[in-house]
Design an enzyme around this catalytic site. Structure first.
Site: not given
Ligand code: AAO
Length: 512
Positions: A210, A352, A212, A182, A248
């Site tokens: 966008r 989008r 991220d 971070d 985002e």
């Molecule tokens: C990868 C591996 C991990 C490893 C990491 C580091 O998968 O296991 O630890 O590398 O080695 C993307 C992938 C990730 C990947 C990452 C880095 O999705 O799997 O990790 O690249 O390579 C949160 C964030 C949001 C993020 C989303 C995926 O807030 O910003 O997670 N999106 C962006 C991108 C995405 C990218 C990243 C960010 C990182 O679009 O492609 O990740 O650059 C709750 C929270 C959300 C949270 C979600 C998921 O949501 O509110 O803020 O999003 O959890 O953790 C219901 C709830 C809802 C909840 C959801 C899921 O729907 O109402 O609120 O359940 O629990």
């Protein structure tokens, strides 16, 4: 004086809400994981001619390269530096693409990953897309350069160092999102490096960003970065234009952070829209299409002037991010076309459209084991080009939803009705609804299990119109259904529930 300063600040903020889309166009397409060379060609041969306003591109900066799992799509969300070589191509190819898309009036919006660098387990070496050496353990990224002083390791208060509780906004912003190192955006040095990266892209000619993982950055920190941004390149944009910023932020309610904290900085992704629209078209939880009469702010979504909306995105189409199983993707193509059609016909938000690649879904206990699979690739890990066939479809695993006739034609519909009010609503108190956009367009949906057969006031001038869903106007003829609108604006619609696409759309430019 105070008032003037306030006005200037307000003006600066609002300016970042404008996507600067040209020629009365309205819609952005996310060409997820496409190579720069393919995007350039797509702008010239398809997006420009078909009236798309812009492209969201995958992160263009140097990223980690991972072998386990093998070259996942998400390796691009793990930056190693701000050098512009990525899985999609070199800096020269990026520049060429931006120039060629701008030249045909299609804007480029860059997905920028500025909250973090690679994962804490990223290791040491040159396994990065430009071959730069780094050491994740030591927080050493000499190609930026960043060192251990530039990360939030000491600020985070959880024992794991990762975000453990989304209810705690300090954790969400000061700790590691899924182990991603971070960045300390409170530091002027880090802000400067990030601003330099964004300014380089602005100077090359992009229209905006966008941003991220915006939820994971303090609004005050990113505000400073945004204020340091150059105006857009005057070769393609009016003098004084500010970059379009869309952030985002996942907010389905009930967490420590809400989208409203980011409204003054730019637009924000409205995830409720995606989650709800999927539930409605799937008719889950007792939802019905007729309940969308007050769709938009009436549903508790953010103000229209702040929203970026989508049916699915690159995360929630494969179970990442938020929304879950309700999300309607290309895998459910019939529902997807309808939901995208609804979004594009409705005035709320900047729209989008998603353009995806296929992968072998393998769902075990509700989780896709192959949610990591990267874009169509050769055995050396390089991404395959997007072949386009004479019938407009794409090959080699590229889905190209944006080229599906029903979706392309609804992108055009949105341009034709741009600025017109939402009018002439009709519903059957179930899943058959219709609405117009002033005197420029009208759309009718049948998502019930029985036929729709009704005469409606369309608000359109009398004449014969070509339905742009079952076909389209070609020259003076129509390849689809014809709809006859009387001089009183009324027209008869018949849509069987078993039709391939149970909806009809007509607009001023589909008049025969
Ligand atoms: C990868 C591996 C991990 C490893 C990491 C580091 O998968 O296991 O630890 O590398 O080695 C993307 C992938 C990730 C990947 C990452 C880095 O999705 O799997 O990790 O690249 O390579 C949160 C964030 C949001 C993020 C989303 C995926 O807030 O910003 O997670 N999106 C962006 C991108 C995405 C990218 C990243 C960010 C990182 O679009 O492609 O990740 O650059 C709750 C929270 C959300 C949270 C979600 C998921 O949501 O509110 O803020 O999003 O959890 O953790 C219901 C709830 C809802 C909840 C959801 C899921 O729907 O109402 O609120 O359940 O629990």
């Amino acid at each position: 004086m105070k008032l003037l300063v306030l006005l200037a600040l307000f003006g600066l903020g609002l300016a970042q809400h404008d996507p600067h889309i040209k020629h009365g166009r309205t819609t952005i397409v996310h060409l997820f994981e496409w190579r720069w060379a393919d995007i350039a060609a797509e702008c010239e041969r398809f997006l420009g001619p078909k009236g798309f306003g812009g492209v969201q591109i995958s992160p263009p900066n140097e990223h980690i390269i991972l072998n386990s799992p093998w070259r996942p799509w998400w390796q691009r969300y793990q930056p190693i530096s701000y050098n512009l070589c990525s899985r999609s191509g070199s800096e020269d190819e990026l520049r060429d693409m931006i120039t060629r898309c701008n030249n045909v009036g299609v804007n480029i919006y860059v997905d920028v990953v500025i909250n973090h660098m690679c994962g804490v387990t990223g290791g040491e070496g040159t396994h990065s897309s430009c071959g730069s050496w780094f050491n994740a353990d030591k927080r050493d990224f000499p190609s930026v350069p960043y060192s251990s002083l530039d990360f939030n390791d000491n600020k985070c208060r959880t024992s794991s160092g990762d975000i453990e509780n989304y209810g705690d906004k300090y954790q969400v912003r000061d700790c590691r999102l899924v182990g991603l190192l971070d960045l300390a955006l409170e530091k002027d040095y880090v802000r400067g490096k990030v601003a330099d990266y964004l300014n380089k892209l602005i100077d090359i000619g992009v229209a905006g960003f966008r941003v991220d993982a915006s939820k994971h950055m303090w609004p005050g920190d990113v505000d400073v970065v945004y204020r340091r941004l150059n105006n857009l390149n005057t070769k393609w944009f009016p003098g004084g234009s500010r970059a379009f910023i869309f952030q985002e932020v996942i907010d389905l309610g009930g967490e420590g952070i809400s989208t409203g904290e980011y409204f003054h900085l730019g637009r924000v992704t409205e995830f409720k829209y995606s989650a709800k629209l999927g539930t409605i078209f799937r008719r889950w939880n007792g939802e019905k299409l007729c309940y969308t009469r007050n769709w938009g702010e009436g549903w508790g979504f953010m103000p229209n002037s702040n929203a970026v909306v989508f049916v699915d995105n690159h995360d929630n189409q494969r179970g990442h991010g938020a929304g879950g199983a309700s999300i309607v993707t290309f895998w459910d193509s019939r529902l997807h076309k309808m939901a995208v059609g609804y979004m594009l016909a409705h005035p709320y938000g900047v729209t989008r459209v998603m353009s995806s690649f296929r992968w072998n879904r393998h769902i075990v206990n509700g989780k896709d084991q192959n949610d990591w699979v990267g874009p169509p690739s050769y055995s050396d890990g390089s991404t395959k080009p997007v072949p386009v066939f004479p019938d407009q479809t794409c090959g080699d695993g590229w889905v190209c939803e944006h080229r599906w006739r029903q979706i392309t034609n609804m992108v055009i519909f949105r341009n034709v009705v741009n600025g017109q009010p939402h009018t002439n609503w009709w519903d059957n108190q179930s899943n058959q609804v219709a609405f117009g956009r002033g005197d420029r367009g009208f759309i009718v949906f049948n998502n019930d299990d029985w036929d729709l057969d009704v005469t409606l006031n369309t608000g359109l001038p009398g004449g014969t119109y070509c339905d742009v869903i079952s076909g389209q106007k070609e020259g003076s003829s129509c390849t689809g259904k014809q709809i006859h609108v009387g001089s009183d604006g009324r027209a008869h619609f018949k849509i069987s529930n078993s039709e391939e696409d149970p909806f009809v759309a007509i607009h001023a430019e589909s008049k025969l």
